[in-house]
Design an enzyme around this catalytic site. Sequence first.
Site, PDB file in Angstrom:
ATOM      1  N   ARG A 142     -76.262 -44.482  38.862  1.00 48.32           N
ATOM      2  CA  ARG A 142     -74.617 -44.909  38.501  1.00 48.32           C
ATOM      3  C   ARG A 142     -74.089 -45.768  39.485  1.00 48.32           C
ATOM      4  NH1 ARG A 142     -70.713 -40.002  38.360  1.00 48.32           N
ATOM      5  NH2 ARG A 142     -68.722 -41.004  37.053  1.00 48.32           N
ATOM      6  N   GLY A 186     -77.315 -48.957  49.658  1.00 47.81           N
ATOM      7  CA  GLY A 186     -77.113 -49.819  50.880  1.00 47.81           C
ATOM      8  C   GLY A 186     -78.579 -50.450  51.307  1.00 47.81           C
ATOM      9  N   GLU A 187     -79.724 -49.748  51.234  1.00 52.58           N
ATOM     10  CA  GLU A 187     -80.615 -50.076  51.444  1.00 52.58           C
ATOM     11  C   GLU A 187     -81.791 -51.064  50.602  1.00 52.58           C
ATOM     12  OE1 GLU A 187     -81.143 -49.277  54.744  1.00 52.58           O
ATOM     13  OE2 GLU A 187     -79.876 -47.361  54.856  1.00 52.58           O
ATOM     14  N   GLN A 244     -72.107 -54.743  49.229  1.00 60.26           N
ATOM     15  CA  GLN A 244     -73.509 -54.424  50.000  1.00 60.26           C
ATOM     16  C   GLN A 244     -74.728 -55.231  49.551  1.00 60.26           C
ATOM     17  OE1 GLN A 244     -74.239 -51.052  51.745  1.00 60.26           O
ATOM     18  NE2 GLN A 244     -72.428 -52.086  52.271  1.00 60.26           N
ATOM     19  N   LYS A 284     -78.189 -43.265  42.952  1.00 62.52           N
ATOM     20  CA  LYS A 284     -79.500 -43.435  43.723  1.00 62.52           C
ATOM     21  C   LYS A 284     -79.384 -43.746  45.078  1.00 62.52           C
ATOM     22  CE  LYS A 284     -83.138 -44.247  40.251  1.00 62.52           C
ATOM     23  NZ  LYS A 284     -84.197 -44.778  40.106  1.00 62.52           N
ATOM     24  N   GLY A 285     -78.196 -44.260  45.463  1.00 67.60           N
ATOM     25  CA  GLY A 285     -77.972 -45.043  46.823  1.00 67.60           C
ATOM     26  C   GLY A 285     -78.358 -46.589  46.663  1.00 67.60           C
ATOM     27  N   PRO A 336     -68.191 -51.160  41.678  1.00 71.82           N
ATOM     28  CA  PRO A 336     -68.864 -52.510  41.526  1.00 71.82           C
ATOM     29  C   PRO A 336     -68.525 -53.329  42.893  1.00 71.82           C
ATOM     30  CG  PRO A 336     -68.161 -51.819  39.453  1.00 71.82           C
ATOM     31  CD  PRO A 336     -67.739 -50.762  40.267  1.00 71.82           C
TER      32      PRO A 336
END
Length: 730
Positions: free
Chosen positions: A619, A696-697, A629, A693-694, A623
């Site tokens: 999710r 940035g990586e 990011q 889920k995250g 946006p």
Amino acid sequence: MSQPQAAVGASVPRVDARLRVTGRSKYAGDNSPDGVVHAVIVDSTVGRGRITGIDAGAAEAQTGVVKVISYLNAPKLPPLEGWYPPPSTLRAFQDDRVRFFGQPVAVVVASTLEVAQHAASLVEVSYDAQPPSTDISAAEPADDPETYARGDADAALEAAAVKLDLAYRMARNHHNPMEPANTVARWDGDKLTLWEKTNWVSGTVMAMTAEFGLPPGNVRVIAPVLGGGFGSAGRTWVHTAIAAMAAREVKRPVKLALTRRQTYFGVGFRPAYEYGLRLGSDRRGRLRASAHDVRAETSSYETHSEGVLEPGRMLYSTPNVRQVYAHVPLNVNTPTYMRGPGYASGAYPVESAMDELAHELGLDPIELRLRNEPADDESTGLPFSTRRLRDCYRVGAREFGWHRRNPKPRATRDGDWLIGMGMASGVYDTARSEAQASVRLDADGTALLQSGTSDMGPGTATSMSQVAADALGLTMRKVTFRLGDSLMPQAPVHAASQTMASVGSAVQDGCDKLRKQAIKLAVEDEGSPLHGVDPADVVVRGGRLHVKGNPARGETYQRLLARNDRTHLEALGSYAGAPESGGKFSFYAYAATFAEVAVDAHLGLVRVRRMVGVYDAGRIISPRLADSQAIGAMIGGIGQALLEHTVTDHRDGRIVNANLADYLVPTHADIPKDLKAIYIDGEDYEADPIGVKGLGEIVIVGVAPAIANAVFNATGRRIRELPITPEALL
């Protein structure tokens, strides 16, 4: 219950945008407690050896110098006992050993920064120097490699119809955030306050309590704003202890900021890798085996590990896998995590090799990946919570125009420029940790939330306010989120793409609890229009509680609290994090990155012309922040692929390009306008209560190999070393 609002999923502006762009955000070094003095570190000028003498006489004679501290007069620190995070054996001025070039050997404390800088230049240090070991290719690995195996990779490779035996090298990268590391330390008796550049305030508390033998309640760390980090501020480094030690010794607050050059020796880096990869497949491209032999640099006094083996372990269906991860101890400061740690490095050889195998077999690179899509996580045997990588390929290929790619290398030109397209997959672990957040609803209908998390750039306060606004049924302007103080409820390190899942889930929990308190108060209040209503039938929107389907029957938070003589309602939200052991699913986020490059046929210069990234990241809360990011990660990936390379003089261990003039990072001239991020619809409620889920990586994992694969398509040259320089293409 709350009703759907416009906050989550909306591209709202950052709540702190005006503060940041007008320079009113207060960073660690902006704090100047009464009586503050300045500290400047003196660095070692040899890469290995022992200190034989320190002459601080000329420095101490300068007007305004308060004290010079070195191992000759520093207080002895208590032994480090079991604690987390793991302690560094590099402690502030506790012995005469020099472990790497640039190691702090003394600190000068003076009334002004200029005096401290000048005095530091007058400190004379003599050494018994020894040749340092700083070349990963020439050094011997440690005796305890990390290993993984399933099946019989060597036998399967021998029997494979198609075999590749490849070797990759990845240069060391440094973080270079806009704000260098800095600390302001003040003692009040035996209590320490730190204004610190850190994205883990509670971790810094733990580090300082261990370093100085203090009770946890005696350390407070304040870090509400960071000027970027990319991993460099995720742990506590020795300069923080030096600042605290100096403040205690001179009995005045001390401000210490590393210079740009000192950050190259003081706050870690993405380690260099040598990665041997053998792939075996059948003639139809079905992977039969892979063998991964990795050498990674680490320091001589600590072992740094990261998930470099993960992409090769689970991204594709491969029945036989062998992996060996050898640490190579060197006379360098300890490496640390850098954006997409491990995975961004591990994806480069794996995704480059898949592209090479596709070319060898005459297959489209996407088709090869589709033929090797696993049904489950073959490294654990668990089903994936979600895995929408096929959708990422499909959407990315359509949006990018992949069908226009000529599979023949060096076949497409634009004048003197060779044009190529490439793609790569990405994967990153979905981390979740225990977190708390306090929620307070005041009588004026505004909400205040607090958590000891951080924001090194992604907009933590904004995304948390979006979750809170919807959960409480308020507009965004009624919500304030504060962070970055160890006195606030604890949160995990602001890293590993876990903040939204962890702290966001705690925010959701706290707001749900508080909203239910308000509803309970209303339905039990005889003076409320909601008296006697089933709580399940009460919704909140725009700060007003009302009966579902009957907006006329209800009242505002303000009226409810005023009538009940309540100044506020409050709750503590919590999230337990991922299970400590086991679990029913394998949790990852996924990416497919598509890149088009142009390579000057005469000069070897590479320019990225456009890029599309498609992400399965659960999710999407904001946006606009997500795009920030993703596009930032594409830029970082361009740096990793084409520019960034830390250069060491192996004679003494000196980093020769420890500045932004010689260490190349992408500038506006290097970045195309056409960068696009797309997010596959879907939530992952198996991962956490808010379905994220995250992000940035995962957004950087796969960028460098996509560019490298595009360079091959443009030139027919397969470069297996990062960064890809013009010299390598000539």
